[in-house]
Design an enzyme around this catalytic site. Structure first.
Site, PDB file in Angstrom:
ATOM      1  N   ASP A 162      -2.838   2.149  -6.635  1.00  0.00           N
ATOM      2  CA  ASP A 162      -1.487   1.633  -6.405  1.00  0.00           C
ATOM      3  C   ASP A 162      -1.345   0.235  -6.991  1.00  0.00           C
ATOM      4  OD1 ASP A 162      -1.465   3.916  -4.950  1.00  0.00           O
ATOM      5  OD2 ASP A 162      -1.438   2.950  -2.983  1.00  0.00           O
ATOM      6  N   GLY A 220       5.206   6.755   1.033  1.00  0.00           N
ATOM      7  CA  GLY A 220       4.088   7.030   0.115  1.00  0.00           C
ATOM      8  C   GLY A 220       4.361   6.527  -1.287  1.00  0.00           C
ATOM      9  N   LEU A 221       5.294   5.564  -1.428  1.00  0.00           N
ATOM     10  CA  LEU A 221       5.610   5.021  -2.756  1.00  0.00           C
ATOM     11  C   LEU A 221       5.080   3.591  -2.888  1.00  0.00           C
ATOM     12  CD1 LEU A 221       9.235   6.466  -3.120  1.00  0.00           C
ATOM     13  CD2 LEU A 221       7.122   7.380  -4.077  1.00  0.00           C
ATOM     14  N   SER A 222       4.086   3.261  -2.071  1.00  0.00           N
ATOM     15  CA  SER A 222       3.329   2.006  -2.203  1.00  0.00           C
ATOM     16  C   SER A 222       4.125   0.744  -1.932  1.00  0.00           C
ATOM     17  CB  SER A 222       2.723   1.892  -3.602  1.00  0.00           C
ATOM     18  OG  SER A 222       1.625   2.691  -3.685  1.00  0.00           O
ATOM     19  N   SER A 223       4.883   0.743  -0.833  1.00  0.00           N
ATOM     20  CA  SER A 223       5.608  -0.485  -0.525  1.00  0.00           C
ATOM     21  C   SER A 223       4.637  -1.637  -0.234  1.00  0.00           C
ATOM     22  CB  SER A 223       6.586  -0.274   0.637  1.00  0.00           C
ATOM     23  OG  SER A 223       5.915   0.244   1.746  1.00  0.00           O
ATOM     24  N   GLU A 278      -5.567  -5.376   1.406  1.00  0.00           N
ATOM     25  CA  GLU A 278      -5.384  -4.094   2.118  1.00  0.00           C
ATOM     26  C   GLU A 278      -6.665  -3.763   2.911  1.00  0.00           C
ATOM     27  OE1 GLU A 278      -2.781  -1.357   3.086  1.00  0.00           O
ATOM     28  OE2 GLU A 278      -2.254  -1.898   1.051  1.00  0.00           O
ATOM     29  N   GLU A 287      -4.651  12.824  -6.912  1.00  0.00           N
ATOM     30  CA  GLU A 287      -4.480  12.310  -5.547  1.00  0.00           C
ATOM     31  C   GLU A 287      -5.816  12.278  -4.822  1.00  0.00           C
ATOM     32  OE1 GLU A 287      -1.924  10.329  -4.749  1.00  0.00           O
ATOM     33  OE2 GLU A 287      -0.593  12.006  -5.195  1.00  0.00           O
ATOM     34  N   HIS A 288      -6.079  11.164  -4.164  1.00  0.00           N
ATOM     35  CA  HIS A 288      -7.327  10.944  -3.427  1.00  0.00           C
ATOM     36  C   HIS A 288      -8.537  11.021  -4.355  1.00  0.00           C
ATOM     37  CE1 HIS A 288      -5.834  10.514   0.680  1.00  0.00           C
ATOM     38  NE2 HIS A 288      -4.872  11.336   0.306  1.00  0.00           N
TER      39      HIS A 288
HETATM   40  C1  GLA Z   1      -2.867   5.782  -0.989  1.00  0.00           C
HETATM   41  C2  GLA Z   1      -3.936   4.766  -1.391  1.00  0.00           C
HETATM   42  C3  GLA Z   1      -4.407   5.003  -2.837  1.00  0.00           C
HETATM   43  C4  GLA Z   1      -4.769   6.459  -3.078  1.00  0.00           C
HETATM   44  C5  GLA Z   1      -3.681   7.396  -2.553  1.00  0.00           C
HETATM   45  C6  GLA Z   1      -4.074   8.845  -2.631  1.00  0.00           C
HETATM   46  O1  GLA Z   1      -1.702   5.564  -1.737  1.00  0.00           O
HETATM   47  O2  GLA Z   1      -3.445   3.457  -1.265  1.00  0.00           O
HETATM   48  O3  GLA Z   1      -5.483   4.142  -3.130  1.00  0.00           O
HETATM   49  O4  GLA Z   1      -6.022   6.760  -2.538  1.00  0.00           O
HETATM   50  O5  GLA Z   1      -3.335   7.107  -1.208  1.00  0.00           O
HETATM   51  O6  GLA Z   1      -4.219   9.248  -3.947  1.00  0.00           O
END
Ligand code: GLA
Length: 372
Positions: free
Chosen positions: A174, A125-128, A162, A34-35
């Site tokens: 993502d 936080g599931l990338s919609s 984005e 993550e990050h």
């Molecule tokens: C969001 C961002 C990703 C990533 C995550 C954290 O989902 O879109 O690029 O940085 O946070 O891991």
């Protein structure tokens, strides 16, 4: 009714004729790393069953028309050669951004009628948003009569949308997970080279996604700040990206204390992605659980992107799961979903227990998704 059927019906209702086709892109849950994507690190996301569908029909000329079926059938219409930015940012920014960034990358974009619907809980936080961009990219390409762009091309256009149209300086995880991955399998992604490798979920394991009930709010500013902290650390260390650092370098350098905490997280989190992949390959759930718990603690204490309700949910899950697996926050943070990896045979017991012990701040019933 399935998402695809709902999207086709919505298209027919909105435009009084049938679509030429439907595209789909999944959401993703990040299992580890993550990050670290915007630090050129290694990540292990997994596409999920929920996603975004776009019904499309080619339309002669330069215009793109769209209806957002889940948002009160809100509409957009613009000329593909000259889309205007949208303020404040909403779904139209992603649509216009995707059309503009695909064209800028030399990818074909057709005039089109579009209807959009999705099944990813927003703010989870599931990338919609990445799912929306990739599904739109496939539809805009199909409307031009072109073959599907490659996963890398789609992912880079979605990331540019984005950055430039929504103002979030996100990494590439993502978009690549969604464009290149397969639901049910994790994807090892090297965010420097964009090389990918499918990492199947070992037999008898399950991935559980539980909504904390705290929707991610206006956190883009915090996200962009974390990225700047990491870049500041790399600059002091004299390296291109934190991917190139080790823990001795971070401990020995003259860094601002906050920046040192952020850099420590990134360096250790990349090592945890490697440990998690080794754990998947040996089917060692205990090793994966250890990495999950350490990752959450680091995101909470060093990277400061968790919130109390998410910490509480992670603690409840870890207490129920025991040592055979573990839970952590997933995605950018500041609310949203929690992910757990556990034995498939434990899912019913853990689900029942968590429904008793965790109370979401909004009082809604717990939303749980199982991916296996
Ligand atoms: C969001 C961002 C990703 C990533 C995550 C954290 O989902 O879109 O690029 O940085 O946070 O891991």
């Amino acid at each position: 009714m399935t998402l695809i059927q709902r999207t086709i019906d919505g298209f027919a209702r909105s435009y009084s004729h049938a679509p030429d086709g439907v595209t789909f892109a999944p959401g993703r849950v990040n299992l580890m790393g993550e990050h670290v994507d915007y630090n050129d690190g290694l990540v292990l996301p997994m596409p999920i069953a929920a996603g975004t569908a776009v019904a499309w029909r080619a339309r002669p000329g330069d215009e793109i028309c769209a209806v957002a079926l889940d948002l009160g059938e809100a509409r957009d219409r613009f000329k593909k050669a000259s889309p205007e930015p949208v303020e404040p940012v909403d779904w139209r920014a992603y649509l216009r951004g995707m059309a503009a960034e695909m064209r800028a990358a030399g990818l074909p974009v057709g005039g089109a009628e579009l209807a959009i619907a999705g099944s990813i809980p927003r703010g989870s936080g599931l990338s919609s948003s990445a799912s929306l961009c990739v599904a739109l990219g496939r539809a805009l390409g199909a409307a031009a009569g072109a073959p599907d762009p490659s996963p890398d091309e789609l992912a880079l256009a979605a990331q540019a949308a984005e950055h430039r149209w929504a103002g979030v300086q996100c990494g590439i995880m993502d978009q690549m997970a969604i464009a290149a991955g397969t639901p049910g399998s994790a994807l090892l992604l090297d965010c420097r080279s964009l090389a990918t490798r499918i990492v199947p979920l070992p037999l008898g394991w399950a991935v559980m996604i539980v909504q904390s009930g705290v929707r991610r709010g206006l956190v883009d500013g915090h996200y962009n700040q974390r990225r700047r902290d990491c870049e500041a650390a790399a600059a002091v260390l004299g390296i291109p990206m934190l991917r190139d650092a080790n823990i001795a370098m971070v401990e020995g350098a003259k860094l601002d204390e906050t920046v040192r905490r952020r850099a420590t997280h990134v360096v250790n989190e990349i090592a945890r992605t490697e440990a998690t992949i080794a754990g998947f390959e040996r089917a060692d759930l205990v090793a994966v659980g250890k990495a999950m718990r350490a990752s959450h603690a680091s995101l909470r204490d060093l990277f400061a992107v968790s919130v109390p309700a998410v910490d509480d949910l992670v603690d409840c899950l870890n207490a129920e799961i025991g040592l055979a697996g573990g839970a952590r926050m997933t995605g950018g943070g500041f609310g949203g979903a929690v992910v757990a990896i556990l034995e498939a045979s434990a899912v019913t017991r853990v689900t029942a227990a968590i429904q008793k012990v965790y109370h979401s701040p909004c009082g809604d019933p717990l939303e749980i998704m199982i991916e296996d």
